[in-house]
Design an enzyme around this catalytic site. Structure first.
Site, PDB file in Angstrom:
ATOM      1  N   LYS A 194       9.958   0.522  74.059  1.00  0.00           N
ATOM      2  CA  LYS A 194      11.006   1.259  73.504  1.00  0.00           C
ATOM      3  C   LYS A 194      11.066   2.599  74.393  1.00  0.00           C
ATOM      4  O   LYS A 194      10.038   3.297  74.192  1.00  0.00           O
ATOM      5  CB  LYS A 194      10.995   1.804  72.186  1.00  0.00           C
ATOM      6  CG  LYS A 194      12.079   2.546  71.785  1.00  0.00           C
ATOM      7  CD  LYS A 194      11.958   3.404  70.353  1.00  0.00           C
ATOM      8  CE  LYS A 194      11.228   4.584  70.239  1.00  0.00           C
ATOM      9  NZ  LYS A 194      12.125   5.704  71.119  1.00  0.00           N
ATOM     10  N   GLY A 251       1.098  10.837  67.866  1.00  0.00           N
ATOM     11  CA  GLY A 251      -0.197   9.968  68.099  1.00  0.00           C
ATOM     12  C   GLY A 251      -0.723   9.795  66.980  1.00  0.00           C
ATOM     13  O   GLY A 251      -1.450   8.790  66.599  1.00  0.00           O
ATOM     14  N   GLU A 268      -1.601   7.986  75.004  1.00  0.00           N
ATOM     15  CA  GLU A 268      -1.943   8.863  76.083  1.00  0.00           C
ATOM     16  C   GLU A 268      -0.822  10.156  75.352  1.00  0.00           C
ATOM     17  O   GLU A 268       0.003  10.194  75.550  1.00  0.00           O
ATOM     18  CB  GLU A 268      -1.398   8.196  76.965  1.00  0.00           C
ATOM     19  CG  GLU A 268      -1.684   9.048  78.518  1.00  0.00           C
ATOM     20  CD  GLU A 268      -1.055  10.189  79.094  1.00  0.00           C
ATOM     21  OE1 GLU A 268      -1.303  11.258  78.549  1.00  0.00           O
ATOM     22  OE2 GLU A 268       0.138   9.974  79.593  1.00  0.00           O
ATOM     23  N   CYS A 302       2.257  15.885  80.857  1.00  0.00           N
ATOM     24  CA  CYS A 302       1.088  16.062  79.773  1.00  0.00           C
ATOM     25  C   CYS A 302      -0.067  16.525  80.629  1.00  0.00           C
ATOM     26  O   CYS A 302      -0.697  17.370  79.895  1.00  0.00           O
ATOM     27  CB  CYS A 302       1.178  14.796  79.056  1.00  0.00           C
ATOM     28  SG  CYS A 302       0.971  13.292  80.225  1.00  0.00           S
ATOM     29  N   GLU A 399       0.474  23.082  73.550  1.00  0.00           N
ATOM     30  CA  GLU A 399       1.202  22.655  74.585  1.00  0.00           C
ATOM     31  C   GLU A 399       2.642  23.072  74.794  1.00  0.00           C
ATOM     32  O   GLU A 399       3.332  22.807  73.835  1.00  0.00           O
ATOM     33  CB  GLU A 399       0.835  21.021  74.598  1.00  0.00           C
ATOM     34  CG  GLU A 399       1.582  20.276  75.892  1.00  0.00           C
ATOM     35  CD  GLU A 399       1.644  18.816  75.788  1.00  0.00           C
ATOM     36  OE1 GLU A 399       1.442  18.370  74.529  1.00  0.00           O
ATOM     37  OE2 GLU A 399       1.247  18.215  76.869  1.00  0.00           O
TER      38      GLU A 399
END
Lengths: 488, 294, 300
Positions: A194, A251, A268, A302, A399
């Site tokens: 996806k 995640g 990841e 990332c 982040e």
């Protein structure tokens, strides 16, 4: 110094004319269906969502939204293909299918690049020179592994896991699809993939390539949708493995969902990488590395080098060089061949970035942005750097996933190692010094999965990628990227 | 109406990306069941010399290419052979072989190319090592290409023989000088035409036809050849090579299995045979160590 | 002797990094009005050069005529910046170019090898200057440089500079003989601090001559000096720049490294001979829309 030295100016004298990449050779359908069992099929519930060009906010296409039933159809097709054809296809022939995909991507590279830039907002220079070639290279590399797995894992007699559910982000749409699909196929798995809802188009073009390569139906299934579809994949009972690239927050949700099941996973996730410049570094190349580390792909990376640590003795010089270089970056139309910084991928993400810009200022950091013309329509953010930052500022801890650099200084190597590792993330790091022994000291001390020395943001199919700590687990790329798709 | 006369093909040798006739001007006639098929160049020691010079010149660029690029170049050869499949099949049949066997041989040749193409960027991932030395050094070993490799192709195979014999050295990053099968040379010359129009740089592959027993002494004694891959079964020739190779300590690799259709000929150990292991030591400073935020 | 130049702390240069930067420069696409402006700018920066053993007065005269009449069918063309000749042809060139904006540059100091005594080099320089040269292109002593005798190299440049009087001094580093980018940077710094008005890559007699990465290293040295002192130094890549596309990439690099102020022939030059016609052909292509043939452009 007696007289004040005039700062250099980089625009206004000889500015580049628009150099747009042509779009007349690409084909984008008005409406895209789900790719299940080798065919494009309508979604069971008949729902579609729009994908837009973030540079113009214009609609590009309608994309099918996969429901729970569609996910089930896709998983069933993948299971059937795995037990029916794919697991009994000889490794050599499996490899040849993957080589075909690699070659077809190379043949259609410009079309892929243009669509990637249209749909995702990234500069054509990057989609053309980085995303698409690396995607093709990934298929090429893993194709070669298909019949050599016994050399990668001697005495293990490796075999495939079965059906892999793969969920990828919007920052490198085709490249992430390649990172996921290529090793899965080489190891004999079938997949349900996806793409992210804002960037489905190149994954769907990849579905067409897979059809053209004549892969057995169901070996690769590509279904589109948002978070709910992803959740349906994660929770499907007949999936053997989840491979996810995305935020650390999501995640963790996935890890909770699959806890207690037999599902394997690779994650990841996010990062907040330190990019460390010592006084003995090749400074002009370090500047280029800093630029490439944080402004590549609008900072939607990332492993972006979002925390810059500069040794105090060179701080003024380096900052001056960095600001000069920022003046020559061109922000604008992603399809213009001269664009360095394209559009922010979505309105939502622009909101996140802007929140951090005001937070940074509120916390007392000094913001610098070069003057640049920003289009009136679309989602944009000028390249930004913050000085006067400390470890406890939000812009140095969290982040941002945008073109925003937080600059800090250090005096000793001990100090910078401490600061660089002082984060729950651990995806990547950069170090700039002319001294090799210092490089290896740093690489051994960094708690990060990838360390770049005197370079930054380099990717290669042969090179494993993945994080320590909350940046995830498992590796993608290289020999190590095979293991998460095999049982021994 | 007059009958149309076929244009016959001149088979030439392949040196430095060009197709010269042999320097010697000599030839031998290839025949099958007493019927002449073609006149083939009978290469001389000077052709060997020229081929080695071309190989040496190509060594730097071929060995210096990225492994990924070498993989793509080898893959491209497979694509090109696929396009000339009918010609190769016809040539194998003309030299004495069934259609089935001929097709099988071409299929295996193509697949073998793909197999070795895949190894280019993996060989060091399997055979290289990081060595945990006790001192404060980063120490690693990598395999590197060896240099010019002389190849004596299998005698009784045509396409599959030469392809299998040259691939390991090429995948390793070496240029090669190949002595083609004397009995079945047609496919070697056609392969040269494939190579000349694929992405293989000039001089990386040089192919000589002729009397192998005449050429072996010159190739195996040549001081600028670094290794020999011998793919025949003549003990006298083997002994000759072993003696001649001593002067510059050429590496000699003998193929142990003469069934070239056998997948035993697909192995990375053939590639590593044509590579040297290089170990690098680099200091790691230990200024920080304790007290850091590691 | 200035001892500080034996210990001059030039920053190191990373080869792979600089080549990455060059790849980005080369990815720039220069179109339409930006292209026309760039082509004219490049034309105006050329030092039209003849430095052959077979040079004669007639050859120099022909080249000077070309310098003044680049392509008369195209109105409003700029002239080249200068012609560059051996010292014994300076008088001829000065005569031919009287009343034009084109300057006369002369090589000197035992060009191209630089192997001669300082006295002879200074004499060589004086002949050029006394004959009316506006600019002197000297070569550094590469042998001394490689021996690490930086003080000698520095002093020699300073002495030639003194001999130049009003003429501007271009210092040729002959980068193709220097071996790596760190040495290029070091030689650039020595030349700049010793008094060069311009630093120049090559004589054109050694391969490789000018390259984009070498020029970038030199531009960075100029920039660092500017920010230290406020003084501008000129840059001249020479040799190997024979087509318009490459020249435009050089200009992009100048623009993105040093900025607007250097985009003039006072501060940037191309040492080239065949470049002029390729620029002219591209200008005609922009004007007429059709690709050009060299048959229609005079070769002097």
């Amino acid at each position: 110094m007696s007289k004040k030295i005039e700062e250099l100016k980089f625009s206004g004298e000889w500015d580049l004319a628009p150099a747009p990449e042509s779009t007349n050779h690409i084909s984008v359908k008005k409406e895209y269906q789900l790719f299940i069992g080798g065919k494009f099929v309508k979604p069971k519930k008949g729902k579609y969502f729009s994908t837009i060009n973030p540079a113009t906010e214009k609609k590009l296409s309608s994309i099918a939204e996969a429901s729970k039933e569609d996910v089930d159809r896709a998983v069933k097709a993948a299971r059937k293909a795995h037990s029916g054809v794919w697991s009994s296809t000889s490794a050599k022939e499996r490899g040849k299918y993957i080589y075909r995909i690699a070659r077809l991507i190379q043949e259609k590279s410009r079309e892929f690049a243009v669509i990637e830039s249209l749909d995702g907002g990234k500069p054509i220079r990057e989609s053309r020179d980085v995303d698409i070639p690396i995607a093709a290279a990934h298929f090429f590399y893993y194709a070669g592994w298909a019949d050599k797995l016994n050399y990668a894992f001697p005495n293990q007699n490796p075999s495939s896991l079965g059906v892999a559910g793969q969920i990828i982000p919007w920052n490198f749409p085709l490249m992430m699809a390649a990172w996921k699909i290529a090793p899965a196929l080489a190891t004999g798995n079938t997949v349900v993939l996806k793409p992210a809802e804002t960037t489905s188009l190149t994954a769907l073009k990849l579905a067409e390539v897979i059809q053209e390569a004549d892969l057995p139906p169901g070996v690769v299934n590509i279904i589109t949708g948002a978070g709910a579809t992803g959740s349906d994949i994660v929770n499907h009972k007949d999936i053997d493995k989840i491979a996810f690239t995305g935020s650390t927050g999501v995640g963790k949700i996935i890890m909770k969902s699959i806890a207690g099941t037999a599902k394997k996973s690779t994650m990841e996730l996010g990062g907040k990488a330190a990019n460390i410049v010592f006084e003995d570094a090749p400074l002009d190349q370090a500047v280029e590395g800093i630029i490439n580390g944080i402004y590549f792909n609008q900072g939607h990376v990332c492993c972006a080098g979002s925390r810059l640590f500069v040794q105090e003795s060179i701080y003024d010089t380096l900052l001056r060089k960095l600001k000069d270089r920022m003046q020559s970056l061109i922000v604008g139309n992603p399809l213009d061949k001269n664009t360095d910084i394209g559009a922010i991928n979505s309105k939502e993400q622009l909101g996140v970035i802007n929140k951090y810009l005001s937070l940074g200022k509120k916390e007392g950091a000094d913001m610098f942005q070069p003057s640049c013309d920003i289009p009136s329509k679309g989602f944009w953010c000028a390249p930004t750097l913050f000085t006067n930052v400390s470890q406890s500022h939000a812009i140095a801890k969290e982040e941002i996933f945008g073109p925003v650099l937080a600059v800090q200084t250090f005096r000793t190597i001990d100090e910078v190692i401490t600061k660089a590792n002082n984060t729950p993330f651990g995806l990547s790091a950069g170090v700039w010094t002319d001294k090799g022994s210092k490089v290896f000291n740093l690489t051994s001390k960094m708690r990060a999965g990838v360390v770049w020395a005197n370079t930054y943001n380099k990717f290669d199919p042969t090179s494993p990628f993945g994080g320590y700590k909350e940046s995830g687990h498992g590796r993608e790329g290289g020999l190590h990227g095979l293991a998460p798709y095999l049982k021994f | 109406m007059t009958k149309r006369i076929d244009v016959l093909k001149t088979y030439k040798i392949f040196i430095d990306g060009k197709f010269p006739r042999t320097e010697s001007g000599r030839y031998y006639t290839l025949s099958n069941n007493g019927k002449g098929i073609a006149n083939i160049c009978l290469s001389s020691r000077k052709d060997v010399r020229n081929a080695v010079v071309a190989s040496r010149k190509a060594f730097g660029s071929w060995s210096g290419r990225s492994a990924y690029n070498r993989a793509q170049v080898l893959y491209r050869i497979a694509e090109m052979i696929e396009g000339r499949r009918d010609q190769f099949v016809a040539e194998i049949i003309s030299m004495g072989g069934s259609k089935n066997a001929a097709e099988n041989e071409v299929n295996n040749s193509i697949d073998r190319l793909i197999y070795y193409a895949g190894w280019c960027d993996k060989i060091n991932q399997v055979f290289g090592a990081v060595n945990p030395v006790a001192s404060s050094h980063f120490n690693f070993s990598l395999l590197e290409p060896m240099g010019v490799v002389g190849i004596i192709a299998p005698a009784d195979y045509s396409l599959l023989g030469i392809v299998s014999a040259m691939l390991p050295a090429l995948a390793a990053g070496n240029p090669v000088v190949v002595l083609a099968s004397e009995q079945k040379p047609l496919c070697s010359v056609t392969l040269a035409e494939v190579l000349a129009t694929s992405d293989v740089p000039s001089g990386v592959v040089n192919i000589l036809t002729g009397n192998t027993s005449e050429l072996i002494p010159h190739l195996s004694a040549h001081m600028d050849v670094n290794a020999i891959f011998y793919c025949k079964n003549n003990p006298k020739e083997i002994n000759q090579i072993q003696l001649a190779a001593v002067d510059n300590l050429k590496r000699i690799v003998l193929s142990k299995n003469s069934d070239w259709n056998n997948s035993a000929h697909e192995t990375p150990y053939y590639i590593s045979d044509f590579m040297e292991t290089k170990t690098t030591w680099h200091p790691i400073e230990q200024i920080a160590g304790s007290g850091s935020g590691y | 002797m200035n001892l500080s130049f034996n210990t001059l702390d030039s920053p190191s240069v990373d080869k792979v990094g600089i080549e990455d930067r060059i790849a980005r420069v080369k990815a720039r696409s220069i179109k339409k009005e930006a292209k026309i402006k760039g082509l004219k700018l490049a034309l105006n920066m050329i030092d039209l050069t003849t430095l052959e053993g077979i040079d004669t007065e007639n050859k120099v005269k022909q080249m000077c005529y070309k310098a003044r009449h680049l392509h008369d069918v195209y109105a409003d063309l700029p002239s080249v910046a200068a012609v560059c000749v051996y010292p014994n042809f300076v008088k001829t060139a000065v005569n031919e170019l009287k009343g034009s904006a084109v300057k006369v540059a002369s090589v000197a100091t035992a060009f191209p090898s630089g192997h001669s005594s300082l006295n002879i080099k200074l004499e060589d320089t004086k002949i050029a200057v006394d004959s009316g040269a506006d600019e002197v292109d000297m070569v550094i002593s590469r042998g001394r440089f490689h021996k690490g005798d930086y003080g000698y190299v520095f002093d020699e440049i300073a002495a030639v500079k003194a001999a130049c009087g009003k003429a501007r001094l271009k210092v040729i580093l002959e980068t193709g003989e220097l071996g790596n980018y760190d040495k290029v940077r070091k030689a650039s710094d020595i030349a700049i601090y010793a008094g060069a008005d311009f630093i120049k890559t090559s004589t054109g007699k050694i391969q490789p001559a000018a390259t984009l990465p070498v020029t970038l290293v030199m531009l960075e040295a100029i920039k660092d000096y500017y920010y230290k002192t406020g003084k501008m130094i000129g840059m001249k890549p020479a040799g190997g720049i024979s087509n318009a596309k490459l020249a435009l990439h050089y200009l992009i690099m100048v623009k993105e490294t040093l900025g607007n102020k250097w985009l003039t022939n006072k501060w940037f030059r191309f040492g080239a001979s065949s470049l002029a016609n390729d620029l002219l052909m591209q200008l005609m292509k922009q004007k007429t829309g059709v690709y050009q043939s060299t048959d229609y452009f005079s070769k002097d």
